[in-house]
Design a protein around this motif. Structure first.
Motif, PDB file in Angstrom:
ATOM      1  N   ALA A  94       0.823  -1.217   0.000  1.00 29.87           N
ATOM      2  CA  ALA A  94       0.000   0.000   0.000  1.00 29.87           C
ATOM      3  C   ALA A  94       0.854   1.262   0.000  1.00 29.87           C
ATOM      4  O   ALA A  94       0.370   2.336   0.383  1.00 29.87           O
ATOM      5  CB  ALA A  94      -0.930  -0.003   1.208  1.00 29.87           C
ATOM      6  N   ALA A  95       2.109   1.183  -0.418  1.00 27.02           N
ATOM      7  CA  ALA A  95       3.014   2.327  -0.334  1.00 27.02           C
ATOM      8  C   ALA A  95       2.480   3.534  -1.098  1.00 27.02           C
ATOM      9  O   ALA A  95       2.579   4.673  -0.627  1.00 27.02           O
ATOM     10  CB  ALA A  95       4.397   1.942  -0.865  1.00 27.02           C
ATOM     11  N   GLU A  99       1.551   7.211   0.497  1.00 22.99           N
ATOM     12  CA  GLU A  99       2.177   8.444   0.015  1.00 22.99           C
ATOM     13  C   GLU A  99       1.128   9.491  -0.333  1.00 22.99           C
ATOM     14  O   GLU A  99       1.306  10.680  -0.063  1.00 22.99           O
ATOM     15  CB  GLU A  99       3.046   8.145  -1.212  1.00 22.99           C
ATOM     16  CG  GLU A  99       3.745   9.360  -1.794  1.00 22.99           C
ATOM     17  CD  GLU A  99       4.661  10.048  -0.802  1.00 22.99           C
ATOM     18  OE1 GLU A  99       4.861  11.268  -0.932  1.00 22.99           O
ATOM     19  OE2 GLU A  99       5.179   9.374   0.115  1.00 22.99           O
ATOM     20  N   ARG A 100       0.001   9.066  -0.905  1.00 22.79           N
ATOM     21  CA  ARG A 100      -1.071  10.029  -1.209  1.00 22.79           C
ATOM     22  C   ARG A 100      -1.598  10.662   0.064  1.00 22.79           C
ATOM     23  O   ARG A 100      -1.914  11.855   0.102  1.00 22.79           O
ATOM     24  CB  ARG A 100      -2.195   9.342  -1.989  1.00 22.79           C
ATOM     25  CG  ARG A 100      -1.858   9.060  -3.447  1.00 22.79           C
ATOM     26  CD  ARG A 100      -3.103   8.742  -4.245  1.00 22.79           C
ATOM     27  NE  ARG A 100      -3.756   7.521  -3.812  1.00 22.79           N
ATOM     28  CZ  ARG A 100      -3.461   6.315  -4.281  1.00 22.79           C
ATOM     29  NH1 ARG A 100      -2.504   6.175  -5.191  1.00 22.79           N
ATOM     30  NH2 ARG A 100      -4.102   5.247  -3.849  1.00 22.79           N
ATOM     31  N   TRP A 101      -1.721   9.878   1.138  1.00 24.06           N
ATOM     32  CA  TRP A 101      -2.180  10.438   2.415  1.00 24.06           C
ATOM     33  C   TRP A 101      -1.159  11.416   2.979  1.00 24.06           C
ATOM     34  O   TRP A 101      -1.526  12.466   3.518  1.00 24.06           O
ATOM     35  CB  TRP A 101      -2.461   9.312   3.417  1.00 24.06           C
ATOM     36  CG  TRP A 101      -3.849   8.760   3.270  1.00 24.06           C
ATOM     37  CD1 TRP A 101      -4.214   7.621   2.620  1.00 24.06           C
ATOM     38  CD2 TRP A 101      -5.054   9.327   3.773  1.00 24.06           C
ATOM     39  NE1 TRP A 101      -5.569   7.445   2.682  1.00 24.06           N
ATOM     40  CE2 TRP A 101      -6.117   8.474   3.389  1.00 24.06           C
ATOM     41  CE3 TRP A 101      -5.346  10.478   4.501  1.00 24.06           C
ATOM     42  CZ2 TRP A 101      -7.440   8.732   3.720  1.00 24.06           C
ATOM     43  CZ3 TRP A 101      -6.677  10.741   4.836  1.00 24.06           C
ATOM     44  CH2 TRP A 101      -7.699   9.874   4.444  1.00 24.06           C
ATOM     45  N   ARG A 102       0.128  11.082   2.862  1.00 22.46           N
ATOM     46  CA  ARG A 102       1.147  11.999   3.377  1.00 22.46           C
ATOM     47  C   ARG A 102       1.106  13.335   2.645  1.00 22.46           C
ATOM     48  O   ARG A 102       1.350  14.387   3.234  1.00 22.46           O
ATOM     49  CB  ARG A 102       2.539  11.376   3.249  1.00 22.46           C
ATOM     50  CG  ARG A 102       2.840  10.316   4.295  1.00 22.46           C
ATOM     51  CD  ARG A 102       4.311   9.968   4.313  1.00 22.46           C
ATOM     52  NE  ARG A 102       4.717   9.273   3.105  1.00 22.46           N
ATOM     53  CZ  ARG A 102       4.722   7.945   2.957  1.00 22.46           C
ATOM     54  NH1 ARG A 102       4.332   7.186   3.970  1.00 22.46           N
ATOM     55  NH2 ARG A 102       5.098   7.394   1.831  1.00 22.46           N
ATOM     56  N   GLN A 223     -11.612  14.800  -0.990  1.00 24.76           N
ATOM     57  CA  GLN A 223     -10.701  14.213  -1.978  1.00 24.76           C
ATOM     58  C   GLN A 223     -10.168  12.865  -1.512  1.00 24.76           C
ATOM     59  O   GLN A 223     -10.008  11.947  -2.316  1.00 24.76           O
ATOM     60  CB  GLN A 223      -9.541  15.175  -2.241  1.00 24.76           C
ATOM     61  CG  GLN A 223      -9.927  16.413  -3.023  1.00 24.76           C
ATOM     62  CD  GLN A 223      -8.777  17.380  -3.211  1.00 24.76           C
ATOM     63  OE1 GLN A 223      -7.889  17.462  -2.360  1.00 24.76           O
ATOM     64  NE2 GLN A 223      -8.781  18.114  -4.309  1.00 24.76           N
ATOM     65  N   ALA A 224      -9.907  12.742  -0.221  1.00 27.85           N
ATOM     66  CA  ALA A 224      -9.387  11.478   0.304  1.00 27.85           C
ATOM     67  C   ALA A 224     -10.383  10.341   0.118  1.00 27.85           C
ATOM     68  O   ALA A 224      -9.991   9.176   0.012  1.00 27.85           O
ATOM     69  CB  ALA A 224      -9.044  11.635   1.788  1.00 27.85           C
TER      70      ALA A 224
END
Length: 477
Positions: A94-95, A99-102, A223-224
Motif C-alpha cells: 500500500a506504499a 504516500e497520497r495520504w502523506r 478528496q481522500a
C-alpha cells in the motif's frame, strides 16, 4: 514488573540472554535510562544461575550498552538508535496509498506545528484568558460523580440524551434551528461531523461542490474519499450557485461567515442554493463554525431553518466557542442521513468521551455558555473594531478590509503592489504572526491578502503588532 525474556533449552543461556537484551536495546524497546533488574532477581525470574545473568550483563557493559551506578543499579546507556543494516524494511503493497495520504497535509495542520509569534493573528483560535475555568471544573466534577454512580458501561454513538437536548435548546435560542434531540449527533469537533457525513455519502468518482476559496481540511477530506471536487467561486454575495454542476451529490458551504473571506451569503443566494440542491437531490453541509459572535445587523437565517425538504446537514462546534482542547461538536442531520452517520460513528470510535459530554450538558443547562458568549462578544468586538480602525487608517494604502459582521477573524485584501508573502516573512522576524489567504484558494485566481484572527491576540497587543506591520510595509514601499 518482570522483564520479558524467553530462554529455550539449557544450553547457551548467557548467549541467549545477551542477544535478547541487545535486540531490545537496539530496537529501542528498552529505552536509554531504563533500569534492569538486579542479577539475583532476574536469575530467579528466569530460573537460571546468577552467573549466567552476570555474564550477559558484563558483555553488554563491555559493548557500552549498560552502565552501573554504585548504590543504584544497572541502567541502559544513552546511545544512537537502530543502526543501518540491522534490519531490512520490506516495501508495503500500500506504499502508493500511504504516500497520497502523506501529501494531503494541510496548511492548517502545519500552522499548528509552528511556534507562535509574540503577536499572533492566527485564525480559528479563541481567547483562553476568557474561558470560565472554575465553572468548567465544577461541571467536570459533576461528570465524575455522575460516572461513579452510572451503572451502564456502553453509551449511544449518537451522544448522551441530556447533551443532545441541551444542544437543541442552545441552537434554537442562538440560531433558530428547528430540530429535536433525536436529530442531533454528538461528534469529536466539527471535523468529525464532516468526516461522518462524507463517509456515508461520498463514493469514488462522485461530485462534491464547495466554495473557492474555502476550508482546506474539508476539501482534503472529500478528496481522500475519492470525490471529484468542483470549486465554485464566491463573490460579495457568497457562493455562485448557478455554477454548481449537474450530478453534484454534496455541497459544502459556510453561509453565515464565509471561510476565509468573511462575508455572509445573501438571502437570494440562500434560496437559490436550496432550490438547486432540491433539483439535484444533493445534501448541503452548512458549517456554522463561529455563528455565536455577531457584531452588527440581524443574524442571517440559517439554511437549516429555511430547508423544507431535508437537504441540509447543520454542523456546529464548541471547540471554537470555548476551548480548542474540548473537541466536541455536533451535527443536526436529516433522517435519511442520521442513522447511517450513527453507524459510521460507532465504527469510528463508539462514542465521544462521556465525561466531557456530561460536563458540557451541565455547562449548557446552567447557562454558563451563554454568559461566556456575552463576555467574549464584548472582548472580540473591541479587538475587531481596533483592527478595522487601523485598516481604515494608516494601513489603508496597502489593504482593504472585507465586510464581515460575524466570527473572530476578518480578511484584508492586498492592494496592487503589495507582496503579501514577503510581508509575512518579514513580519515573522519582528515577532508578528500574519497569515496569507493564498492557501485557501484551489482553482479560483488567488486574491492576495491576509486572514487576521483576533480571538487569540489581546486588545493591548493589536496596536504594537500593527505598528510593526506598518513599519515593514513602509520599508517595502
Amino acid at each position: 514488573m518482570e522483564l520479558h525474556i524467553r530462554l529455550e533449552g539449557r544450553k547457551g543461556l548467557a548467549e541467549q540472554l545477551y542477544r535478547q537484551l541487545r535486540a531490545g536495546i537496539d530496537s529501542g524497546h528498552l529505552a536509554a535510562g531504563t533500569q534492569l533488574p538486579p542479577t539475583r532477581l532476574l536469575a530467579e525470574q528466569l530460573g537460571v544461575s546468577r552467573k549466567t545473568v552476570a555474564e550477559a550483563y558484563s558483555r553488554l557493559t563491555y559493548d557500552n550498552l549498560l552502565s552501573g551506578v554504585v548504590g543504584r543499579g544497572t541502567f541502559i546507556s544513552p546511545r544512537h538508535t537502530l543502526r543501518q543494516g540491522d534490519s531490512e524494511h520490506i516495501p508495503l503493497a500500500a506504499a502508493d496509498t500511504l504516500e497520497r495520504w502523506r501529501q494531503r497535509a494541510t496548511v492548517l495542520a502545519q500552522r499548528a506545528l509552528d511556534a507562535p509569534s509574540r503577536y499572533d493573528f492566527i485564525g480559528g483560535a479563541s481567547s483562553k484568558s476568557q474561558f470560565p475555568y472554575d465553572q468548567w471544573r465544577s461541571c467536570m466534577n459533576y461528570a465524575l460523580r455522575r460516572s461513579q454512580r452510572h451503572p451502564e458501561r456502553q453509551f449511544s454513538a449518537q451522544g448522551l440524551p441530556e447533551l443532545r437536548e441541551a444542544i437543541t435548546h442552545h441552537i434554537a435560542f442562538t440560531r433558530g434551528i428547528q430540530c429535536a434531540p433525536s436529530d442531533v449527533l454528538v461528534c469529536n469537533g466539527a471535523q468529525q461531523a464532516l468526516d461522518l457525513i462524507a463517509r456515508v455519502l461520498v463514493e469514488p468518482g462522485c461530485k462534491v461542490a464547495m466554495e473557492d476559496p474555502g476550508y482546506p481540511p474539508a476539501r482534503q477530506l472529500f478528496q481522500a474519499l475519492g470525490a471529484r471536487m468542483q470549486s465554485v467561486p464566491v463573490d460579495d454575495q457568497g457562493l455562485c450557485v448557478e455554477q454548481i454542476e449537474d450530478g453534484t451529490r454534496l455541497i459544502y458551504v459556510t453561509p453565515s461567515h464565509q471561510f476565509p473571506l468573511g462575508m455572509p451569503m445573501a438571502a437570494p443566494r440562500r434560496e437559490a442554493l436550496l432550490a438547486r440542491a432540491a433539483e439535484l437531490g444533493a445534501l448541503i453541509i452548512e458549517d456554522d463554525y463561529d455563528c455565536e459572535f455577531r457584531y452588527q445587523g440581524p443574524a442571517a437565517e440559517a439554511l437549516q431553518r429555511m430547508d423544507r425538504h431535508g437537504l441540509v446537514a447543520y454542523v456546529g462546534t464548541f471547540s471554537k466557542t470555548l476551548l480548542p482542547e474540548l473537541r466536541l461538536g455536533y451535527a443536526v442531520l436529516p433522517p435519511a442521513v442520521l442513522q447511517a452517520a450513527c453507524v459510521a460513528k460507532h465504527l469510528s470510535d463508539w462514542h465521544s468521551p462521556t465525561l466531557q459530554q456530561w460536563a458540557l450538558a451541565r455547562f449548557l443547562a446552567e447557562g454558563h455558555l451563554n454568559k461566556h458568549i456575552r463576555r467574549c462578544h464584548e472582548v472580540y468586538s473591541a479587538r475587531r473594531e481596533r483592527i478595522l480602525a487601523r485598516l481604515d487608517g494608516d494601513l489603508a494604502p496597502w489593504f482593504d478590509a472585507v465586510p464581515a459582521s460575524a466570527g473572530f477573524h476578518l480578511s484584508a485584501l492586498a492592494k496592487p503592489g503589495v507582496d503579501v508573502e514577503l510581508l509575512i516573512s518579514l513580519a515573522r522576524k519582528v515577532e508578528v504572526g500574519l497569515y496569507s489567504l493564498a492557501p485557501f484558494f484551489s482553482e479560483a485566481p488567488v486574491r492576495p491578502g491576509l486572514l487576521l484572527g483576533f480571538g487569540a491576540i489581546e486588545l493591548l497587543d493589536i496596536d504594537p503588532a500593527l505598528d510593526r506591520v506598518a513599519d515593514t510595509l513602509q520599508r517595502l514601499s
